[in-house]
Design an enzyme around this catalytic site. Structure first.
Site, PDB file in Angstrom:
ATOM      1  CG  ASN A   1      -0.366  -0.044   2.497  1.00  0.00           C
ATOM      2  OD1 ASN A   1       0.615  -0.748   2.702  1.00  0.00           O
ATOM      3  ND2 ASN A   1      -0.880   0.718   3.418  1.00  0.00           N
TER       4      ASN A   1
ATOM      5  CD  GLU B   1       5.129  -0.651  11.929  1.00  0.00           C
ATOM      6  OE1 GLU B   1       5.148  -0.491  10.700  1.00  0.00           O
ATOM      7  OE2 GLU B   1       5.749   0.068  12.718  1.00  0.00           O
TER       8      GLU B   1
HETATM    9  P1  NAD Z   1       0.075  -9.200   3.273  1.00  0.00           P
HETATM   10  O1  NAD Z   1       0.172  -9.630   4.696  1.00  0.00           O
HETATM   11  O2  NAD Z   1      -0.721 -10.024   2.341  1.00  0.00           O
HETATM   12  O3  NAD Z   1       1.526  -9.090   2.618  1.00  0.00           O
HETATM   13  C1  NAD Z   1       2.542  -8.282   3.169  1.00  0.00           C
HETATM   14  C2  NAD Z   1       3.883  -8.868   2.803  1.00  0.00           C
HETATM   15  O4  NAD Z   1       4.040 -10.130   3.430  1.00  0.00           O
HETATM   16  C3  NAD Z   1       4.083  -9.097   1.313  1.00  0.00           C
HETATM   17  O5  NAD Z   1       5.414  -8.780   0.990  1.00  0.00           O
HETATM   18  C4  NAD Z   1       3.805 -10.578   1.167  1.00  0.00           C
HETATM   19  O6  NAD Z   1       4.439 -11.172   0.059  1.00  0.00           O
HETATM   20  C5  NAD Z   1       4.387 -11.103   2.460  1.00  0.00           C
HETATM   21  N1  NAD Z   1       3.841 -12.391   2.908  1.00  0.00           N
HETATM   22  C6  NAD Z   1       2.594 -12.865   2.720  1.00  0.00           C
HETATM   23  N2  NAD Z   1       2.472 -14.072   3.308  1.00  0.00           N
HETATM   24  C7  NAD Z   1       3.666 -14.344   3.897  1.00  0.00           C
HETATM   25  C8  NAD Z   1       4.169 -15.441   4.658  1.00  0.00           C
HETATM   26  N3  NAD Z   1       3.412 -16.497   4.962  1.00  0.00           N
HETATM   27  N4  NAD Z   1       5.450 -15.382   5.092  1.00  0.00           N
HETATM   28  C9  NAD Z   1       6.221 -14.305   4.816  1.00  0.00           C
HETATM   29  N5  NAD Z   1       5.815 -13.258   4.086  1.00  0.00           N
HETATM   30  C10 NAD Z   1       4.537 -13.274   3.638  1.00  0.00           C
HETATM   31  O7  NAD Z   1      -0.445  -7.698   3.321  1.00  0.00           O
HETATM   32  P2  NAD Z   1      -0.825  -6.764   2.092  1.00  0.00           P
HETATM   33  O8  NAD Z   1      -2.101  -7.227   1.511  1.00  0.00           O
HETATM   34  O9  NAD Z   1       0.387  -6.621   1.231  1.00  0.00           O
HETATM   35  O10 NAD Z   1      -1.037  -5.347   2.836  1.00  0.00           O
HETATM   36  C11 NAD Z   1      -2.257  -4.922   3.352  1.00  0.00           C
HETATM   37  C12 NAD Z   1      -2.295  -5.145   4.856  1.00  0.00           C
HETATM   38  O11 NAD Z   1      -1.214  -4.463   5.465  1.00  0.00           O
HETATM   39  C13 NAD Z   1      -3.550  -4.560   5.482  1.00  0.00           C
HETATM   40  O12 NAD Z   1      -4.056  -5.476   6.437  1.00  0.00           O
HETATM   41  C14 NAD Z   1      -3.044  -3.311   6.175  1.00  0.00           C
HETATM   42  O13 NAD Z   1      -3.816  -2.869   7.273  1.00  0.00           O
HETATM   43  C15 NAD Z   1      -1.682  -3.743   6.604  1.00  0.00           C
HETATM   44  N6  NAD Z   1      -0.820  -2.585   6.874  1.00  0.00           N
HETATM   45  C16 NAD Z   1      -0.502  -2.281   8.179  1.00  0.00           C
HETATM   46  C17 NAD Z   1       0.281  -1.160   8.456  1.00  0.00           C
HETATM   47  C18 NAD Z   1       0.646  -0.778   9.877  1.00  0.00           C
HETATM   48  O14 NAD Z   1       1.558   0.015  10.040  1.00  0.00           O
HETATM   49  N7  NAD Z   1      -0.015  -1.311  10.902  1.00  0.00           N
HETATM   50  C19 NAD Z   1       0.749  -0.368   7.411  1.00  0.00           C
HETATM   51  C20 NAD Z   1       0.408  -0.707   6.111  1.00  0.00           C
HETATM   52  C21 NAD Z   1      -0.383  -1.825   5.841  1.00  0.00           C
END
Ligand code: NAD
Length: 491
Positions: free
Chosen positions: A157, A256
């Protein structure tokens, strides 16, 4: 026609091909953006080794003052190459150019400058003069050292903003990193590695491995025994999976995660300011910011006026191309994500929502119909336990509900498994000081949203995270203390 980039992994300063590649398409019109080389287990292993070797190379011998200077050089290099970063970020996400400039790239620069300012904090030495019950005396102090090799895993994002938010303090504390960007936004991480090398960061200090999560790069990295700490931003469920992968090696984690953030609007607020501020907090980046508001609670006497004002704000946001200055909202990250947001809109209607704006994909009648656009959406009339009021949607959507008393408003806001952020709109200073600390969140804003001081702790409670980053909290996570105890002779 726009050029299609080939993105390699970066290991020890070298570009490394993968056995497999995957494609990245634009969420604006579905055109091909990049061909990306997926890192295999062996490539991840090589990246971890390169990062380990770099710890004992010139990087590990840099004085703190030189590390700070180097981080500042990185900030200047990103600034000089700002338009390249803007282009990479916009190609991957489709967000308006101006947003990428003023938010993502500006914050990347600030993240490195801030880390350089803060670098001395990472070595801070708490000290205590000790005198025990039996009269022995000692001087205690804590010396902080880098964790070692840090895995940095970020979502799509705010790809560059979140990546630099983690890489800069990790490096400030003297660590080396292996970075895994999201498969949906691979471009700016590759560019950052290049810019950092240009600024003089030694080979192996920053390594980039591209790929997916389970059964791919993300899993190889988080279960790797050579990783000393994992910092992750993304979905709460992914946080659980990473924790499981990290458990056998007892690797420390900082998470996060998601949110279902509330805004509380009281009758004593400046209504116009609250409406505009809430619109910003719901629709910025097409609602794809973890801090975005998805639940709005408005005191009953101003409820109808607030909904009408927010609806006007929503309808005024024109979707369109990133380079069109009239564009008020870009696309969602992908058509898959749009399908998810749309399914929540269908569910909201089944759950009894009244739709005031949006809820249906936009039709342009041109190539933008191959993109992932979705309009600002406002619902009212849902019960507090509706799935669409409890699940994170992560799109430009919110539900607005009325409340009567302050106690009720706080209870509604706290009625979530998430606990990332909240906003209180009030003109009553006593109320502000009562309500904000009563909210079970990591960040509570009053009459504002996403106003950040990078020194302050950032993170969430419950399903929204584990630990805090930013300022001192980051310095603590990215380093570990050795307590030195020196006995001093009797008086
Ligand atoms: P996601 O969890 O699907 O993916 C995030 C990252 O993790 C990607 O690089 C993905 O390839 C990797 N990933 C996925 N599964 C994994 C696994 N099993 N092992 C290791 N890595 C893995 O999240 P997204 O869809 O990319 O992002 C959206 C989410 O992020 C929303 O829930 C949003 O609220 C959250 N977010 C939180 C913050 C915060 O600061 N709290 C900031 C931005 C986004």
């Amino acid at each position: 026609m726009a050029t299609v980039a080939t993105l390699l992994n970066v290991v020890g300063g070298r570009g490394v091909e993968g056995e497999r590649t995957f494609t990245k398409v634009s969420p604006v019109d579905g055109s091909l953006v990049a061909q990306v080389h997926e890192a295999s287990g062996e490539t991840v292993d090589a990246a971890v080794r390169a990062a380990r070797d770099a710890l004992s190379g010139p990087w590990g011998r840099l004085r703190t003052v030189d590390r700070a200077a180097l981080l500042r050089r990185v900030a200047r290099t990103v600034e000089e190459r700002a338009e390249e970063f803007v282009a990479a970020e916009v190609a991957d996400t489709g967000k308006p150019l101006e947003l990428a400039r003023r938010l993502d790239v500006a914050r990347a620069v600030a993240n490195f400058d801030h880390a350089a300012d803060f670098v001395y904090g990472t070595e801070r030495q708490e000290s205590y003069s000790t005198e025990t019950g039996d009269g022995r005396r000692a001087l205690n102090y804590a010396y902080r050292k880098p964790m070692g090799v840090v895995a940095v895993i970020v979502p799509w994002n705010l790809p560059l903003l979140l990546l630099t938010w983690k890489v800069a303090p990790a490096l400030a504390a003297g660590n080396t990193v292996v970075v895994k960007p999201s498969e949906l936004t691979p471009s700016s991480a590759t560019l950052l590695a290049e810019a950092m090398a240009e600024a003089g960061v030694p080979d192996g200090v920053v390594n980039v491995v591209h790929g997916f999560g389970p059964g791919s790069t993300g899993e190889y990295l988080t279960s790797h025994p050579g990783i000393d700490a994992i910092t992750f931003t993304g979905e709460s469920a992914t946080g659980s999976a990473i924790m499981t992968a990290a458990a056998p090696n007892l690797t420390p984690v900082s998470f996060e995660l998601g949110g279902k953030n509330a805004a509380l609007v009281f009758t004593d607020t400046d209504l116009g300011r609250a409406v505009r501020g809430t619109a910003r907090s719901v629709f910025t980046n097409a609602g794809q910011v973890c801090l975005c508001t998805e639940r709005v609670y408005v005191q009953r006497p101003i409820f109808d006026e607030f909904v009408a004002g927010l609806t006007d704000e929503a309808l005024a946001l024109v979707p369109g191309r990133p380079d069109d200055p009239r564009t008020g909202i870009g696309p969602l990250i992908s058509r898959e994500h749009r399908a998810k947001v749309r399914s929540y809109c269908e569910l909201a209607i089944k759950e009894g929502a009244t739709v005031h704006a949006g809820a249906e994909p936009i039709l342009f009648g041109n190539e933008l119909d191959q993109g992932a656009f979705f309009p600002p959406t406002i619902w009212t009339g849902l019960g507090r336990d509706a799935v669409t009021v409890t699940d994170e949607v992560f799109g430009p959507v919110c539900h607005v509900a009325p409340f009567d008393t302050e106690e009720e408003a706080v209870a509604l806001a706290n009625g979530s498994e998430y606990g990332l952020a909240a906003t209180v709109w009030t003109g009553d200073v006593d109320r502000a000081h009562r309500v904000a600390p009563a909210l079970d969140v990591g960040l509570a804003w009053v009459n504002s949203w996403w106003l950040r001081d990078l020194r302050s702790p950032f993170g969430g409670n419950g399903r929204s995270g584990l630990g805090r980053e930013g300022g001192r909290a980051a310095a603590d996570f990215y380093s570990h203390p050795t307590n030195v105890c020196i006995e001093i002779g009797p008086r």
